[in-house]
Scaffold this active site. Structure first.
Site, mmCIF file in Angstrom:
data_model
loop_
_atom_site.group_PDB
_atom_site.id
_atom_site.type_symbol
_atom_site.label_atom_id
_atom_site.label_comp_id
_atom_site.label_asym_id
_atom_site.label_seq_id
_atom_site.Cartn_x
_atom_site.Cartn_y
_atom_site.Cartn_z
ATOM 1 N NE ARG A 278 36.945 38.142 39.889
ATOM 2 C CZ ARG A 278 38.384 39.257 40.238
ATOM 3 N NH1 ARG A 278 38.196 39.614 38.870
ATOM 4 N NH2 ARG A 278 38.516 39.076 41.389
ATOM 5 C CG HIS B 297 42.946 37.659 35.479
ATOM 6 N ND1 HIS B 297 41.767 36.115 35.884
ATOM 7 C CD2 HIS B 297 42.700 38.781 36.757
ATOM 8 C CE1 HIS B 297 41.209 37.434 37.219
ATOM 9 N NE2 HIS B 297 42.120 38.699 37.727
#
Length: 313
Positions: A228, A276
């Site tokens: 993350r 991502h």
């Protein structure tokens, strides 16, 4: 496993139409509503017993639901800095994420070891100058997070002879890791490793984890973040790159996504940015994991994808 009577299910996703086609083929007795993100209303929630989604809208009350299923592997969008109703079961998607991330990391490590960028630059210059590629079996890698994704990454790398170390809260030994270190005792290993890989979830403990204290121990290593973005202090990362403590950084996740166009990471020569994509939930895999979890719930079979909301993963 307690019995949950699931009659009405909401599926909220950008790929809601693909999920609808896949789920409706099963001819289930449950009633479904499929909606795009942003169209979920309070009346939808009052109708539902269960919800499958990537995100939760912050201004709605989910406490009466029996079950919430994350269509992604991570659950920080459900739990990080948010209270969770104790009576609501939370599960997450488990599919090919580990293998996808392992291959993503391996591709950038090989790119580095095989001098892809250097040879490409010399090709443009028509410069015939040999360099001897390095071997995977000569490398040391430290992986932060030894859960399913971290362990699958360690498995792939160790099969090529990479010496893989892990870092976890418990320091509990795991297969494919030469050694698993506790969070407080990993600093001494950092000067030895060639690559750092972050696969940790975002929790109160991992927010801002990669800061000056970590990067100042590193010696000309590569950093890959597939966990993350908020686990990384971006200012400390940029400083480490500029001071050559880090040789390069491959970043698939960011504290703010999409990454703002004015962000200095975009233009840094030592940074590779991907949007991502290291572990994407496909409609097929998302539907398969959701349906498997639903069946096990209805048959009161053990679940392997329950989230411990106290831990945040």
């Amino acid at each position: 496993m307690r019995l949950l009577q699931i009659d009405h299910i909401l599926v909220i996703s950008p790929m809601y139409n693909q999920l609808r086609l896949l789920i409706e083929k099963e001819n289930l007795l449950n009633q479904f509503r499929f909606l795009p993100e942003g169209e979920l209303s309070e009346s939808d929630l009052r109708w539902a017993d269960a919800l499958a989604a990537f995100n939760l809208k912050g201004d709605l009350d989910y406490s009466h639901l029996k079950w919430v299923h994350s269509l992604g592997a991570g659950v920080d969008r459900f739990l990080y800095q948010k209270p969770w109703p104790e009576n609501v079961l939370l599960t997450r998607t488990v599919c090919s994420f580990g293998q996808r991330i392992a291959e993503y990391c391996l591709s950038y490590i090989l790119k580095d070891l095989q001098f892809h960028d250097e040879f490409h630059a010399r090709q443009r210059e028509k410069n015939w100058q040999p360099m001897t590629p390095k071997m995977l079996g000569e490398q040391k890698v430290i992986i932060y997070g030894t859960g399913e994704i971290g362990q699958e990454t360690a498995k792939s790398l160790s099969q090529f002879g990479v010496e893989v170390y892990g870092v976890s809260l418990s320091g509990k030994p795991k297969e494919y890791f030469k050694e698993v270190l506790m969070v407080d005792s990993h600093f001494g290993k950092l000067s030895e490793v060639d690559y750092l890989i972050n696969t940790m979830p975002l929790t109160e403990q991992t927010a801002g984890f990669f800061d000056e204290r970590v990067f100042e121990q590193v010696n000309d290593a590569g950093f890959i973040n597939v966990g993350r973005g908020a686990s990384v202090n971006e200012g400390a990362l940029l400083s480490a790159l500029n001071r050559k403590q880090l040789r390069f950084a491959v970043l698939d996740v960011f504290a703010v996504e999409p990454l703002p166009s004015e962000h200095p990471l975009w233009n840094h020569s030592g940074v590779v940015i991907t949007p991502h994509i290291s572990a994407v939930t496909t409609p097929e895999e998302g539907a398969a994991c959701f349906l498997d979890t639903l069946r096990k719930l209805e048959e009161r079979k053990p679940l392997g994808n329950v989230v411990d909301w106290n831990k945040g993963y």
